[in-house]
Design an enzyme around this catalytic site. Structure first.
Site, PDB file in Angstrom:
ATOM      1  CG  ASP A  37      -2.062  -0.981   1.083  1.00  0.00           C
ATOM      2  OD1 ASP A  37      -2.121  -1.646   0.025  1.00  0.00           O
ATOM      3  OD2 ASP A  37      -2.877  -1.079   2.013  1.00  0.00           O
ATOM      4  CG  ASP A  41      -0.827   5.055  -0.164  1.00  0.00           C
ATOM      5  OD1 ASP A  41      -1.719   4.806  -1.009  1.00  0.00           O
ATOM      6  OD2 ASP A  41      -0.939   4.807   1.053  1.00  0.00           O
ATOM      7  CB  SER A  86     -35.718  -7.586 -14.881  1.00  0.00           C
ATOM      8  OG  SER A  86     -37.000  -7.707 -15.420  1.00  0.00           O
ATOM      9  CG  LEU A  87     -32.180 -11.903 -16.003  1.00  0.00           C
ATOM     10  CD1 LEU A  87     -31.029 -12.490 -15.191  1.00  0.00           C
ATOM     11  CD2 LEU A  87     -32.061 -12.333 -17.459  1.00  0.00           C
ATOM     12  CD  GLU A 118     -22.576 -14.161 -17.020  1.00  0.00           C
ATOM     13  OE1 GLU A 118     -23.062 -13.165 -16.440  1.00  0.00           O
ATOM     14  OE2 GLU A 118     -22.415 -14.234 -18.239  1.00  0.00           O
ATOM     15  CE  LYS A 120     -31.013 -12.455 -10.520  1.00  0.00           C
ATOM     16  NZ  LYS A 120     -31.035 -11.313  -9.650  1.00  0.00           N
ATOM     17  CG  ASP A 122     -28.747  -9.327  -3.936  1.00  0.00           C
ATOM     18  OD1 ASP A 122     -29.419  -8.685  -4.771  1.00  0.00           O
ATOM     19  OD2 ASP A 122     -29.172  -9.638  -2.816  1.00  0.00           O
ATOM     20  NE  ARG A 146     -33.133  -3.052 -14.873  1.00  0.00           N
ATOM     21  CZ  ARG A 146     -34.427  -2.983 -14.587  1.00  0.00           C
ATOM     22  NH1 ARG A 146     -34.836  -2.234 -13.597  1.00  0.00           N
ATOM     23  NH2 ARG A 146     -35.311  -3.644 -15.296  1.00  0.00           N
ATOM     24  CD  GLU A 188     -26.087  -6.674 -10.655  1.00  0.00           C
ATOM     25  OE1 GLU A 188     -26.269  -6.452 -11.879  1.00  0.00           O
ATOM     26  OE2 GLU A 188     -27.015  -6.761  -9.833  1.00  0.00           O
ATOM     27  CE1 TYR A 240     -25.072  -7.923 -16.716  1.00  0.00           C
ATOM     28  CE2 TYR A 240     -24.107  -8.391 -14.580  1.00  0.00           C
ATOM     29  CZ  TYR A 240     -25.107  -7.819 -15.339  1.00  0.00           C
ATOM     30  OH  TYR A 240     -26.127  -7.155 -14.724  1.00  0.00           O
ATOM     31  CE  LYS A 328     -33.918 -14.118  -6.879  1.00  0.00           C
ATOM     32  NZ  LYS A 328     -34.831 -13.116  -7.354  1.00  0.00           N
ATOM     33  CB  CYS A 423     -44.425   5.934  24.078  1.00  0.00           C
ATOM     34  SG  CYS A 423     -42.648   6.027  23.847  1.00  0.00           S
ATOM     35  CB  CYS A 426     -42.401   9.376  26.825  1.00  0.00           C
ATOM     36  SG  CYS A 426     -43.573   9.309  25.454  1.00  0.00           S
ATOM     37  CB  CYS A 441     -44.272   7.700  20.587  1.00  0.00           C
ATOM     38  SG  CYS A 441     -44.054   8.949  21.860  1.00  0.00           S
ATOM     39  CB  CYS A 446     -41.004  10.699  23.076  1.00  0.00           C
ATOM     40  SG  CYS A 446     -40.425   9.027  23.438  1.00  0.00           S
TER      41      CYS A 446
HETATM   42  S1  IVH Z   1     -27.835 -10.357 -17.150  1.00  0.00           S
HETATM   43  C1  IVH Z   1     -31.222  -9.023 -19.880  1.00  0.00           C
HETATM   44  N1  IVH Z   1     -26.036 -11.346 -15.494  1.00  0.00           N
HETATM   45  O1  IVH Z   1     -29.999  -9.518 -12.018  1.00  0.00           O
HETATM   46  C2  IVH Z   1     -30.139  -9.514 -19.016  1.00  0.00           C
HETATM   47  N2  IVH Z   1     -27.762  -9.988 -14.605  1.00  0.00           N
HETATM   48  O2  IVH Z   1     -32.847 -10.175 -12.205  1.00  0.00           O
HETATM   49  C3  IVH Z   1     -30.206  -9.055 -17.604  1.00  0.00           C
HETATM   50  N3  IVH Z   1     -27.635  -9.626 -12.211  1.00  0.00           N
HETATM   51  O3  IVH Z   1     -31.020  -6.585 -13.626  1.00  0.00           O
HETATM   52  C4  IVH Z   1     -28.934  -8.995 -16.917  1.00  0.00           C
HETATM   53  N4  IVH Z   1     -25.836 -10.830 -11.863  1.00  0.00           N
HETATM   54  O4  IVH Z   1     -28.980  -6.436 -12.079  1.00  0.00           O
HETATM   55  C5  IVH Z   1     -27.144 -10.586 -15.633  1.00  0.00           C
HETATM   56  N5  IVH Z   1     -24.390 -12.273 -14.133  1.00  0.00           N
HETATM   57  C6  IVH Z   1     -25.483 -11.521 -14.270  1.00  0.00           C
HETATM   58  C7  IVH Z   1     -26.100 -10.887 -13.180  1.00  0.00           C
HETATM   59  C8  IVH Z   1     -27.248 -10.127 -13.399  1.00  0.00           C
HETATM   60  C9  IVH Z   1     -26.764 -10.063 -11.304  1.00  0.00           C
HETATM   61  C10 IVH Z   1     -28.807  -8.781 -11.915  1.00  0.00           C
HETATM   62  C11 IVH Z   1     -28.985  -7.605 -12.864  1.00  0.00           C
HETATM   63  C12 IVH Z   1     -30.346  -7.788 -13.480  1.00  0.00           C
HETATM   64  C13 IVH Z   1     -31.013  -8.680 -12.484  1.00  0.00           C
HETATM   65  C14 IVH Z   1     -32.117  -9.463 -13.141  1.00  0.00           C
END
Ligand code: IVH
Length: 725
Positions: A37, A41, A86-87, A118, A120, A122, A146, A188, A240, A328, A423, A426, A441, A446
């Protein structure tokens, strides 16, 4: 590395930038740093020093600029090159196999389908736009959230602070990755667990509510108006997708990931291309146990058809592609016994029931508490003290009780949960407002509420009164330190466990409180402070100096400090920018005349609910009296608003379409710098609509209302000379 004599400052700056970029890559993308580090720096400090001597050589893609300029005016809405979708989800093997079948049925039977699996992640998705930079490089031009999928927000200054996002990619790397000079990367943004825990620790010491989960914390961070705060949070981005003009650039998802990695983006190392759905299921099976070891949250696996040609033919249904699906994971759950319920009074008076549980280990974490949200939730669950309950731990810090375990429900001796009518702190009768589920409350004095208000007011990012922390606040409210230590085992403050046969007394402070309202802190004297335990001359002086300094806090911070419901950091800033002074804001809260625009909801960030909360706050006599006392104490309530011109004073503009040379951001800046306002929608009040190519319904509306429309040239002429051409 010492500066070699042969190098000019300009050359040295370039060398340093290249080296730093290389080491950032090794550190943040490869996870394989070679410098300590301190060595890193040293490079950075040398570069900073050289740039300070030669400010003309500073470029936006210098690593020193990661903590860059401020997005002054909130974030500009920006359309995506193609929607960020979205998916669809699958929750079990059968659903996943059904998806695979549908997908193969939609393609000729002669074709094989390969998949890319891949993790997913969060977090939140982000689009990065790169454009040609110097010497055949590409540089980060924009980062867009997004948003609603079609239009996001330009958060470039914040994205620049993410170390795994390359600010510029040199010609050699672009060539190696097969990338053009202009492209878009999607991925992401996540907040690693360690950074999340650190953030919540900080929030706790500041007396702020902890962020519920890393995703919320990441989303909040990316929309923070202070890039240096964002820089401290250590967000990370995994790439991705790779697009050009809204189209996938390379023929496969697997090669896309490789190219992204070669170009210097962080690509999740677990991604794999596999041959069929059985292999996908194996990947999922192997991935699930990784969850607790990764250091960042994942909530499943994303499966994508590898071939982009196949993706194109498969297309989309509604909001999701047919060629991808999210598998999921089940939430991590455990079963344990509900031992009791604690009731907490929050800053706004809201009473929250918190379940106290027999400690249980869920996914590697010992869970002792869970939220029960509100009385309706308790009724819905039908849960009693003594019941066995199923507890889920999602990404959230506070786990949830999802249900009572039926075969163990209501064992003998179980007790109904009795919601307090008063409450816990108080003893004021609790109130449930019409249409609301929460009990509150309503006693503005309070001690539980006041304690939370004071912590919020004094905290960092609000009035920044260093030294006015939890322990001192408790003392100012009349508690001794010994009492505090006794209650310290209750992690969350203002907590009283109520059990029906144990009536609790209204709290009687053991000594007189020095503070009964936020304003009282401005009347504190050194003599008073010296009567408190563990406060000496030095700390009393420094606290008084801090309190004094807070009097000149800018308006946005005071507005935040007042704790108006629904007014967070961002809205407070918008209100301060918009109104400039507290008095102007208060005047604007008077009900608008019939048919007139509401000056509050006219503002982009302020919807009817927020406007109502602001009106409620400023129509409350106690609050107005508090403001008067703060004013008398010497608070300046002044805005940090920049000086503005007057050419456009009193004029409201609406922007639509794409202008030939000005970006929306620049046009907006020009209007505001000249004293004008920019609004999102056209009304009779709009002075001008500034329209570019592909202007849509706003232009039609302007025409139908007879609002004058300007093109860019006419706008610039008006700005220059105050006349329309
Ligand atoms: S692909 C149209 N790849 O999951 C393709 N999404 O539920 C959509 N996410 O909005 C995205 N890891 O924010 C993709 N390896 C991954 C991901 C991913 C997380 C999120 C992303 C998307 C959401 C959909």
């Amino acid at each position: 590395m010492p500066q070699t004599k042969a190098q000019s400052p300009e050359q040295r700056i370039h060398t340093l930038r290249d080296e730093i970029a290389h080491h950032e890559y090794l550190y943040y993308v490869d996870d394989a740093p070679v410098l300590t580090d301190a060595q890193y720096d040293a490079l950075m400090n040398e570069l900073k020093a050289l740039e300070a001597e030669h400010p003309d050589l500073i470029t936006p893609d210098s690593p020193t600029q990661r903590v860059g300029g401020k997005p002054k005016e909130g974030f500009i809405k920006t359309p995506h090159s193609r929607p960020m979708l979205s998916l669809d989800n699958a929750y079990n093997e059968a659903e996943l196999r059904a998806w695979d079948q549908r997908l193969r049925d939609a393609l000729p039977s002669t074709e094989t389908v390969r998949y890319v699996c891949e993790l997913k992640l969060d977090g939140l998705s982000l689009a990065l736009h790169y454009a040609p930079g110097p010497k055949g490089s590409a540089h980060l031009e924009r980062g867009i959230t997004r948003g609603d999928g079609t239009i996001g927000e330009d958060v470039t200054s914040n994205v620049r602070t993410i170390r795994s996002v390359p600010l510029s990619i040199d010609a050699a790397k672009l060539a190696a990755a097969g990338l053009p000079l202009t492209f878009e990367v999607r991925g992401e943004v996540v907040l690693p667990e360690a950074a999340f825990l650190k953030l919540n620790q900080e929030r706790e010491t500041q007396g702020l509510a902890p962020a519920a989960n890393p995703r919320n914390a990441a989303a909040g961070t990316i929309r923070t108006l202070e890039p240096n705060i964002v820089a401290q949070r250590r967000l990370d981005m995994y790439a991705y997708f790779l697009l050009r003009d809204g189209e996938t650039l390379l023929p496969q998802q697997s090669t896309t990931l490789e190219a992204l990695r070669t170009a210097g983006f962080r690509v999740n190392k677990y991604a794999r291309a596999v041959d069929d759905i059985d292999a996908v299921l194996k990947f999922i099976h192997d991935a699930e146990p990784l969850r607790d070891t990764l250091g960042y949250e994942i909530d499943g696996v994303v499966i994508k058809a590898d071939s982009i040609a196949q993706q194109r033919r498969l297309g989309f249904t509604g909001k999701a592609p047919r060629w991808a699906i999210a598998y999921k994971f089940a939430a991590r759950a455990g079963i344990t016994q509900l031992l009791g319920v604690a009731f907490q009074t929050g800053r706004t008076g809201k009473i929250t029931p918190v379940a106290e549980l027999q400690p249980v280990s869920i996914g590697g974490t010992t869970v002792t508490r869970a939220t029960l949200h509100n009385p309706d939730e308790i009724a819905r669950l039908g849960v009693r003290i003594g019941d066995f309950v199923s507890v889920e731990r999602g990404g959230d810090v506070i786990p949830k009780i999802v249900e009572v375990v039926e075969d163990k429900a209501h064992p003998r001796g179980s007790e109904a949960i009795v919601f307090p009518t008063n409450c816990p702190r108080c003893k004021t009768a609790l109130v449930r407002e019409e249409g609301e589920v929460d009990l509150r409350c309503v006693n503005v004095s309070c001690p539980a509420r006041l304690e939370e208000e004071l912590r919020h007011f004094a905290s960092r990012g609000v009035m920044n009164i260093e030294g006015l922390g939890e322990a001192l606040i408790a003392q100012l409210l009349g508690h001794t330190l010994a009492e505090q230590e006794q209650t310290a085992s209750h992690a969350i403050d203002s907590t009283t466990t109520v059990s029906p046969d144990e009536p609790t007394e209204a709290e009687t402070p053991t000594r007189d409180a020095l503070v009964h309202s936020i304003a009282d802190i401005y009347d504190l004297t050194k003599a008073q402070l010296l009567t408190l335990e563990r406060i000496g001359e030095k700390s009393a002086d420094s606290l008084l100096a801090q309190i004094e300094r807070s009097k000149s806090a800018p308006l946005n911070r005071v507005l935040l400090g007042l704790g108006i419901r629904h007014v967070g950091e961002r809205t407070a800033q918008t209100l301060a920018d918009e109104f400039g002074s507290l008095d102007t804001l208060i005047a604007a809260t008077e009900a608008p005349a019939e048919g007139a625009d509401d000056p509050l909801t006219r503002i982009n960030d302020v919807g009817p609910k927020v406007a109502e909360a602001i009106r409620d706050f400023f129509s409350n006599k106690t609050n107005l009296a508090l403001i008067e006392r703060l004013r008398k104490a010497g608070l300046t309530f002044t805005s940090e608003r920049r000086e503005r011109g007057t050419t456009f004073a009193g004029l409201t503009f609406v922007l639509t379409g794409t202008l030939p040379t000005l970006t929306r951001e620049v046009a907006k800046e020009k209007i505001e710098a000249a004293g004008g306002k920019v609004s999102g929608s056209v009304s009779k009040k709009t002075s001008y609509v500034l329209a570019g190519e592909e202007a849509g319904s706003k232009l039609d509306k302007a025409n139908s209302l007879g609002v004058p429309v300007l093109d860019e040239a006419a706008f610039l002429a008006l700005l220059k000379d105050g006349i329309t051409t």
